[in-house]
Each structure stands twice: as C-alpha cells, then as structure tokens.
Write an enzyme that holds these catalytic residues in place. Structure first.
Site, PDB file in Angstrom:
ATOM      1  N   ASP A  93      24.503  53.342  70.279  1.00  0.00           N
ATOM      2  CA  ASP A  93      25.025  52.748  71.500  1.00  0.00           C
ATOM      3  C   ASP A  93      25.196  51.242  71.250  1.00  0.00           C
ATOM      4  OD1 ASP A  93      25.502  52.383  74.353  1.00  0.00           O
ATOM      5  OD2 ASP A  93      23.461  51.612  74.446  1.00  0.00           O
ATOM      6  N   ASP A  95      25.764  48.385  74.174  1.00  0.00           N
ATOM      7  CA  ASP A  95      25.178  47.491  75.164  1.00  0.00           C
ATOM      8  C   ASP A  95      23.673  47.703  75.295  1.00  0.00           C
ATOM      9  OD1 ASP A  95      27.705  46.523  75.657  1.00  0.00           O
ATOM     10  OD2 ASP A  95      28.040  47.765  77.421  1.00  0.00           O
TER      11      ASP A  95
END
Length: 305
Positions: A93, A95
């Site tokens: 991922d 963020d």
C-alpha cells in the site's frame, strides 16, 4: 538448524533508531520458548531470529508467549514457518505505509477541506464505511483544483517512510518483483513508485479537464478487491506459490490482500487491521520486513532517500 516443515522462526525487531533487541531480551524470549530454541542475531541490537520446533504449538501461541515475556519492550514479533520465508513477490500500500501521508488529505488542504476529508479517510481506513463510495465523496470535493498542485505536494509535503527504499531495492536485488498498489491516485503513485524503486504501480485515475480536477475518479475504483486481484494476478503471472508472496498495508482496504499473501504485514496499522494480519509492525521501520525474511543487516542496501 536445518529448515523443516515443523520449524518456525520468531523474528524480534526493534526500530534501528532505538535498538532494543539486547542480550537480556533474547535470553528472556528464548527462555519463554524452551531449550530447543536457536538464537541468530541478524543485526546487533535491532533484529534476531529464534528458531524452534513448533511442537504442536500454534504460531499465535508462540507469539503470545513471546509478547508476554517481552512485556513493554519496544520490540516487534513476527512468527512464521522457517521454510519459505524469503519472498519473491512484494505488494505494498502507499498512503500511511510507504509514505507518511494520505495524498487525498493533502489535496483537500488546498481547498480548505483537509479536516473534513481526513475524517472520511480515517473512517474508511478503519473499515467503518465502504472504501469506494468514500473515495467518490472525497474526490468530488476536489473539483476545479489545479492539477499542478500535485507536484507541489510531492515536492514539499510527502515524506517516504523510513526503510522503504531499502526494503524494495534489497528485495529487487535478490530477485523479487515489487508492486505499489494503492487506493490513491496515479498522479502520486507514478513518481513515488519510481523514487522508492518499485517495478510497477497500480492505483486510481483522477479525471482531469483542462488543467483542473473534474471531481471524479475513473471507474472501476481500485479498492480492496482490486488489491487482492493484483496479488493473485502477479503471483500467477510469475508462476509463484502462495508462500512466495508478501504484502504490507495499514487500512481496512488492505485486509483481503494481506490475508491472501504468504506473509501479510500490518504496518503501524489501524487496530482491526493489526489484529487480522499475519504479523504486525508497531515499533520498527520498513526494514523490519527484510529481517522477517532472514536478511542480515549487512545484506541491506543502504539506499533510503
């Protein structure tokens, strides 16, 4: 101790800036597991392996015994089978995982709506509201924002998580394939993936009209199921097994991907995500994912920017 299907490895990892895997910590941890435990220091003060026969104990039981023995020591514990711990596919991922910010929140700051958008982001990452409609709602608030602010945000507001570039580049050097997969936007994942060193990136596309954001995102939205599908697609394309894969994330939309990976790691994650993942990193930086694979400190590429 040679690898066998019954052997497990418990890796103890501290933040490199606050070494805490001391001799006393190792002795206490090994004592909690029994006399057959082999100790291997991976990086002095930072990471060490404890290798032992499972002996009918579950990984959860071994982890619980170690956490009880370690008490409040700022040390992460990752328990997994010893065999196959070195991974050949890595998905991450972006963020709040590979970077320290939520890009959509930074965009919203330019229209004076950071507080409102951040609240929606937080609820979505905790799994309280569905990711896709939450993303559409937040993107709609960005209508007429100049696209050029993205470059400013990347240059002045985005910080890479410590250890991320070292993690990706060390795995690449050792033959792993790496992919940044985000519910964020290609305007960010493109330059950030290149800076960190990922092979590829996948994320959502913001619709642009002229030089302004249209307040819309292209469908279908890349969310929880798309992250899972990306892992499965890349694993099959590369001819890898389930155990060859590792994924890391912090939010509810990462859970399916983390669950499907051979080792799914919750990184400084929301409580529900940390509880559901195979492993959790609460203290260490992203190099903890290298130590979890058995890399030693000398094998890490010191390339963080």
């Amino acid at each position: 101790m040679a690898a066998s299907p019954d052997l497990v490895v418990a890796t103890l990892v501290a933040n490199p800036l606050r070494p805490a895997v001391t001799g006393a910590v190792l002795t206490a941890a090994a004592g909690a597991l029994g006399q057959e435990t082999e100790q291997v220091v991976l990086a002095s003060g930072i990471a060490a392996d404890l290798i032992l026969p499972a002996g009918g104990r579950t990984r959860a039981a071994i982890e619980a015994a170690l956490r009880d023995a370690l008490g409040d020591a700022p040390v992460d514990v990752i328990v997994q089978p010893l065999e196959g711990r070195r991974k050949r596919l890595f998905l991450a991922d972006m963020d709040s995982t590979m970077i320290g910010q939520e890009c959509i929140d930074e965009l919203a700051d330019f229209v004076g709506l950071k507080a409102e958008v951040s609240e929606i982001t937080e609820r979505a990452m905790r799994g309280e509201i569905a990711f896709e409609p939450a993303l559409r709602e937040r993107v709609s608030l960005l209508k007429n924002l100049p696209v050029k602010v993205v470059d400013e945000i990347i240059a002045h507001r985005i910080s890479l998580m410590p250890g991320g570039s070292t993690l990706v580049r060390t795995m690449r050097k050792n033959g792993a394939y790496t992919c940044l997969v985000s519910g964020g936007f290609t305007l960010f994942t493109g330059p950030i993936a290149a800076k960190i060193g990922f092979h590829e990136h996948r994320s959502n596309r913001l619709i642009v009209e002229g030089e302004m954001l249209a307040g819309q995102v292209e469908e279908p939205i890349l969310g929880r199921e798309a992250k899972l599908a990306t892992l499965v697609e890349l694993r099959d394309r590369l001819g890898l097994s389930h155990g060859d894969t590792m994924a890391v994330g912090d939010g509810a939309n990462d859970l399916a991907m983390l669950g499907e990976a051979g080792l799914g790691v919750a990184y400084h994650a929301k409580p529900a995500v940390a509880a559901a993942a195979h492993a959790r990193i609460d203290h260490g930086d992203l190099t903890a994912l290298l130590y979890a694979q058995g890399y030693t400190g000398k094998e890490l590429l010191e390339t963080d920017l």
